[in-house]
Design an enzyme around this catalytic site. Structure first.
Site, PDB file in Angstrom:
ATOM      1  N   ASP A 174     -61.751 -50.212 -31.341  1.00  0.00           N
ATOM      2  CA  ASP A 174     -61.086 -50.197 -30.035  1.00  0.00           C
ATOM      3  C   ASP A 174     -59.778 -50.986 -30.104  1.00  0.00           C
ATOM      4  O   ASP A 174     -59.682 -51.976 -30.829  1.00  0.00           O
ATOM      5  CB  ASP A 174     -62.010 -50.816 -28.986  1.00  0.00           C
ATOM      6  CG  ASP A 174     -61.555 -50.535 -27.568  1.00  0.00           C
ATOM      7  OD1 ASP A 174     -60.746 -49.598 -27.373  1.00  0.00           O
ATOM      8  OD2 ASP A 174     -61.994 -51.252 -26.654  1.00  0.00           O
TER       9      ASP A 174
ATOM     10  N   ASN B 107     -63.925 -38.625 -24.845  1.00  0.00           N
ATOM     11  CA  ASN B 107     -62.501 -38.752 -25.174  1.00  0.00           C
ATOM     12  C   ASN B 107     -61.702 -37.476 -24.934  1.00  0.00           C
ATOM     13  O   ASN B 107     -60.461 -37.495 -24.941  1.00  0.00           O
ATOM     14  CB  ASN B 107     -62.317 -39.201 -26.630  1.00  0.00           C
ATOM     15  CG  ASN B 107     -62.636 -40.655 -26.854  1.00  0.00           C
ATOM     16  OD1 ASN B 107     -62.962 -41.066 -27.969  1.00  0.00           O
ATOM     17  ND2 ASN B 107     -62.582 -41.467 -25.794  1.00  0.00           N
TER      18      ASN B 107
END
Length: 261
Positions: free
Chosen positions: A37, A85
Site C-alpha cells: 500500500d 480495484n
C-alpha cells in the site's frame, strides 16, 4: 533451516540500530503475505500520476522477492490487485494491467533462474488477455521449480473466494444428495480445499505498508491466526531492511493460536 546466502550478502550495509545477525533462521516465517500500500501517496508527494507510483513499486516487489527467497521464506504472497480495484479510474486500471503483463514477462526468466515458482490466486478470467497470458506463461515456465513460491493475488477478494468455495461445496452436496449419498458436515479442512490457496499454508506473517490499519478483503479465511506487522513506509520505499525489521519483529512474537503457553 539455514539462510540460502550468508547474512552479510543478504544485508550488505545494515542501517544503524538494526542487527541482521539477530535474525534466527529457525524463526523465519514459512509464509509471508504483503499488502503493498502507498503507491498513490508516494506519487502524489512527488507531483506525479498514480501510475508512476505503481511503476516505482516494482522495485520494492523485486527487492522483497529476492530477500524473502534468500532468507528461506517458502511462500511469499503479494496483494497486487483486488476485486474492488476495478472501481479505480479506467486509465489507472488499464495502466496496471499493462504493467502486470510487461513486468511478469520481463522478470520471469530471472525468477526461474532463482528457482522461484510463480502462481496466481483470484479470478484470472476477468483479466485482459495479454495480462492473463503473461501470468499463465510464468506459471508454465516455473511450475516445477522447488524454491520459494511467489503467489500473486490479482483480481482477488477474500469474500469472493469464500463465496466461490461455498458454492462449490453446495454444488457437490446437491450432486451427492441426488445420488443418494448421506449428508456429511463440512469441516475446516474440507472447506479450505475449495479455496484458491488449497495447496498453500496459511500466512504466518502479514506485512502492510503505508501505516493503514485494515485487512482490505485480503485472505480473510487464511489470516485468522497470522501475525501482523504495520509500517508507515510507503510501498515504493520498502526495501530489504524494512523486510528485516518485520522478520525480527515476528520472531519476538509468541504465537498461541487461541491457547496458552
Amino acid at each position: 533451516m539455514s539462510f540460502h546466502k550468508p547474512l552479510d550478502e543478504i544485508f550488505p550495509s545494515v542501517p544503524d540500530g538494526l542487527d541482521a545477525r539477530a535474525l534466527d533462521p529457525a524463526q523465519v516465517p514459512a509464509h509471508v503475505a504483503v499488502i503493498m500500500d502507498g503507491n498513490g501517496r508516494w506519487a502524489k508527494e512527488r507531483g506525479k500520476v498514480r501510475l508512476a507510483g505503481h511503476k516505482a513499486g516494482i522495485g520494492a516487489v523485486r527487492e522483497t522477492i529476492r530477500c524473502a527467497s534468500d532468507v528461506g521464506v517458502r511462500y511469499l504472497t503479494i496483494y497486487a490487485f483486488s476485486s474492488e480495484n476495478w472501481k479505480r479510474p479506467e486509465d489507472e486500471v488499464r495502466g496496471l494491467m499493462d504493467l502486470f503483463a510487461k513486468t511478469m514477462l520481463a522478470e520471469v526468466d530471472g525468477l526461474h533462474e532463482e528457482h522461484v515458482r510463480v502462481m496466481t490466486i483470484g479470478d484470472a478470467s476477468a483479466l485482459p488477455p495479454k495480462t492473463r497470458q503473461a501470468f499463465a506463461e510464468a506459471w508454465e515456465k516455473t511450475r516445477n521449480n522447488t524454491g520459494m513460491t511467489l503467489v500473486v493475488s490479482v483480481n482477488y477478494g477474500g469474500r469472493a473466494e469464500i463465496l466461490r468455495a461455498a458454492n462449490d461445496i453446495a454444488r457437490e452436496a446437491a450432486a451427492k444428495q441426488a445420488a443418494g449419498v448421506p449428508f456429511a458436515p463440512v469441516d475446516e479442512a474440507a472447506f479450505a480445499r475449495h479455496l484458491d490457496t488449497a495447496d498453500i499454508p496459511d500466512p504466518d506473517l502479514v506485512i502492510r505498508t503505508s501505516g493503514e490499519m485494515r485487512i482490505s478483503n485480503f485472505l480473510l479465511w487464511q489470516i485468522a491466526y497470522s501475525e501482523f506487522y504495520i509500517t508507515d513506509v510507503l510501498w515504493p520505499d520498502f526495501d530489504r531492511y524494512d523486510f528485516l525489521r518485520a522478520l525480527l519483529d515476528f520472531q519476538g512474537r509468541t504465537r498461541r493460536f487461541g491457547g496458552v503457553k
